[in-house]
Design an enzyme around this catalytic site. Structure first.
Site: not given
Length: 662
Positions: A350, A470, A472, A644
């Site tokens: 992030d 997100h 992802d 993450c």
């Protein structure tokens, strides 16, 4: 088109002027002609080439010079091939005639001194300066394109410096010169003539904050590299020493392409000639070189990994050990930082995104620091920025953020071809809100920056249906040796229901999910399949993913054969948004053929997790190796997964960005 300059003549006294190599002089024959003259002839010394333009045809003057009618449609062009060794070394004579008289009624004499003035750069993109190149004032894309390239000098070659190399106006390291583009100003001709001329290097006011220029003063001392242009300096007079043919300038970029700045900058060398002592000099020649500042380029999962980043805390030592072991198996260097130093912020993905900048003479990585500004906020600048490792960031004003500003919401596809259009560097993917419903989106300054780079045309996806939001969380790319060279992985509740139904039919309806996990309610395949509310919720989330599926197929030129559905369930929070029910397996780290996948803790059948076995069945035929990493306590419970909590720097594309057509 060759630069042409009009020179006015006089029959009362000789005229002297400068001829600049590779230009043309057009003689104002009619303007100096006596009133009764009807024709003229032209003669020049051996160093002069003479041409007549008559009725649209260009004729070189023969040795036996004919007489030409004095007509405005007749033009005399003068060129020269070699710089003069003396002032006024060559001359041209125009003789005027009345009627058929053999004796000229008047003559105009022009004395010429040829000089070479050429501002040059690597316009052929070979890594070396192209001398006396053509069309330097234009920049074109493609494999046959021309034009010089400039890097934003955003690394820090001197470790003692406080900021990036392009933030000051002094040279701190000779290594810094390698990040700059060389520009050479050639000045050849008699020394005396340059005492009478003024030669200036200058930029426009709009480029003032985009570029910096250092003038090499023929010395091995850093202090002799004088900052002459940029940051408030628009104009510099170049003083030519006796016999000095070349002036070396080192050019650095100060700013990436962005809103209002397409990345093109121009440098001008202007030669000025004095008229009288009372009046200012007038320009007689200008040479312009255009550079394009290299874009920041993201690297997709399919490129070779080089370095893996992970943050170590007291609670994730096993996780870090697993990531380290996988990284070393993939041949990657591992950087482990202490979470205590960064306020226990372990969300490396992030905080930053890795990319690179590239010119024909130099390539170096550049970290893009997200505006999320968590505990790891200082890490990219403090620990990544360094020699041959650049840094860039974008901060919104006023400082307002959402979770979508984190760079787990920033991905890039592998290279694709879409309806005949090639994207050899892939396409950037960013998450936003559903087109018909206002919601959260990535801050405008970051989006503007990404779009302005041009070479990885961004695609907006719908991610605001997720708690974290997100991209992802529902997609990833893995390498493959067939088809397009990759597969798109999408999280899929439908695939998960299908898998569990199959296991129930096989007699494993009582197999337990989350067996033995503290803090997680154990359940069975049978109970999940019987939960209508859970099914309805996941059918809604599947529709959100399917919206993105259709966008990705359209914008990346994919078919169903290019997509693999990875089983996943989501559960709804109090605001109606989704979070992964069990560790989200698409949120993986991809290190070549080695995949670090969140361990899902699915139903155990014959001593094997059915979810893990299904993922192996889907991915291992592609030559991929699946390693399942337990991130339940350290990341999943905090709404994140393996991807993450890690980050990877990868090798740049072998494809050169300037060879594409955006």
């Amino acid at each position: 088109m060759t630069e042409q300059r009009l020179v006015r003549l006089s029959t009362e006294h000789p005229t002297s002027t400068i001829y600049v190599l590779d230009t043309e002089i057009s003689l104002d024959v009619c303007g100096s002609a006596p009133a009764e003259a009807t024709g003229f002839d032209v003669w020049g010394t051996s160093g002069v080439n003479l041409y007549i333009v008559h009725n649209g045809e260009v004729l070189k003057i023969p040795s036996c010079v004919p007489r030409w009618p004095l007509d405005s449609r007749v033009e005399v062009i003068v060129t020269m091939d070699t710089p003069s060794t003396e002032v006024n070394e060559d001359k041209v004579r125009i003789s005027y005639y009345k009627g058929n008289e053999k004796t000229p009624m008047a003559k105009a004499i022009l004395h010429l001194t040829c000089v070479e003035i050429s501002l040059d750069a690597d316009i052929n993109r070979t890594g070396s300066v192209t001398r006396r190149g053509k069309n330097k004032n234009k920049w074109t894309w493609g494999p046959n394109g021309k034009g010089a390239i400039l890097l934003v000098n955003c690394d820090k070659d001197n470790q003692m410096a406080k900021d990036m190399d392009n933030k000051d106006q002094s040279l701190k390291s000779f290594a810094d010169l390698k990040d700059m583009s060389l520009m050479i100003l050639t000045t050849r001709g008699p020394n005396e003539i340059f005492d009478e001329l003024q030669l200036c290097l200058h930029i426009s006011a709009s480029d003032n904050d985009k570029v910096g220029v250092f003038h090499a003063q023929c010395s091995k001392m850093l202090s002799k590299y004088k900052h002459i242009l940029g940051s408030g300096k628009l104009w510099h007079e170049v003083n030519r020493c006796s016999g000095q043919d070349a002036h070396l300038f080192y050019v650095e970029g100060l700013a990436f392409p962005d809103v209002g700045f397409a990345g093109l900058v121009s440098f001008h060398a202007t030669l000025l000639e004095a008229t009288t002592e009372e009046l200012p000099c007038v320009p007689i020649f200008n040479d312009t070189v255009v550079f394009r500042i290299a874009p920041w380029i993201m690297t997709p999962n399919t490129l070779q990994p080089m370095t893996v980043y992970v943050c170590s805390s007291q609670n994730n030592m096993d996780f870090v050990a697993d990531v380290k072991k996988l990284s070393e198996k993939a041949g990657c260097k591992v950087v482990i930082c202490s979470a205590e130093e960064y306020e226990n912020d372990v969300w490396f993905q992030d905080e930053m995104e890795f990319g690179y900048v590239q010119a024909p003479h130099k390539t170096f990585p550049v970290v893009f620091d997200s505006p999320r500004n968590g505990g790891l906020n200082a890490f990219p600048f403090k620990s990544v920025l360094g020699p041959d490792f650049g840094y860039v960031t974008r901060e919104p004003v006023p400082r307002t953020f959402s979770s979508l500003d984190s760079f787990g919401n920033l991905e890039v596809s592998p290279p694709v071809t879409v309806r005949g259009r090639e994207y050899p560097l892939g396409r950037i993917l960013i998450g936003s809100y559903f087109p018909r419903v206002q919601g959260n989106e990535m801050v405008k300054v970051v989006q503007d920056f990404l779009y302005a780079q041009e070479v990885q045309s961004p695609i907006e996806l719908y991610s605001d249906w997720l708690v974290v939001g997100h991209v992802d969380e529902f997609l990833s790319f893995v390498p493959a040796s067939d088809r397009k060279g990759f597969r798109l992985l999408l999280a899929s509740p439908s695939a998960c229901f299908k898998l569990l139904k199959e296991k129930e039919k096989e007699g494993y309806g009582d197999a337990v999910i989350f067996e033995g996990l503290s803090g997680k309610t154990e359940t069975t395949i049978k109970k999940i399949l019987a939960d209508k509310s859970f099914r309805n919720t996941n059918e809604y989330f599947q529709k959100c993913i399917d919206w993105n599926r259709n966008v990705l197929k359209e914008e990346l030129g994919l078919t169903e054969e290019d997509i693999i559905d990875i089983p996943e369930f989501f559960e709804m929070d109090s605001e109606g948004k989704a979070q992964a029910y069990f560790p989200d397996m698409v949120n993986m780290i991809v290190l070549g053929k080695y995949l670090g996948i969140p361990k899902p803790f699915g139903p155990v059948i014959h001593e094997h997790c059915a979810l893990e076995e299904e993922v192996r069945r889907l991915l291992e035929p592609l030559g991929l190796s699946c390693t399942f990493i337990d991130d339940m306590e350290t990341y999943h419970r905090h709404q994140g997964e393996v991807h993450c909590g890690t980050n990877a720097r990868r090798k740049p594309f072998t494809f050169k960005w300037w060879n594409m057509t955006p």
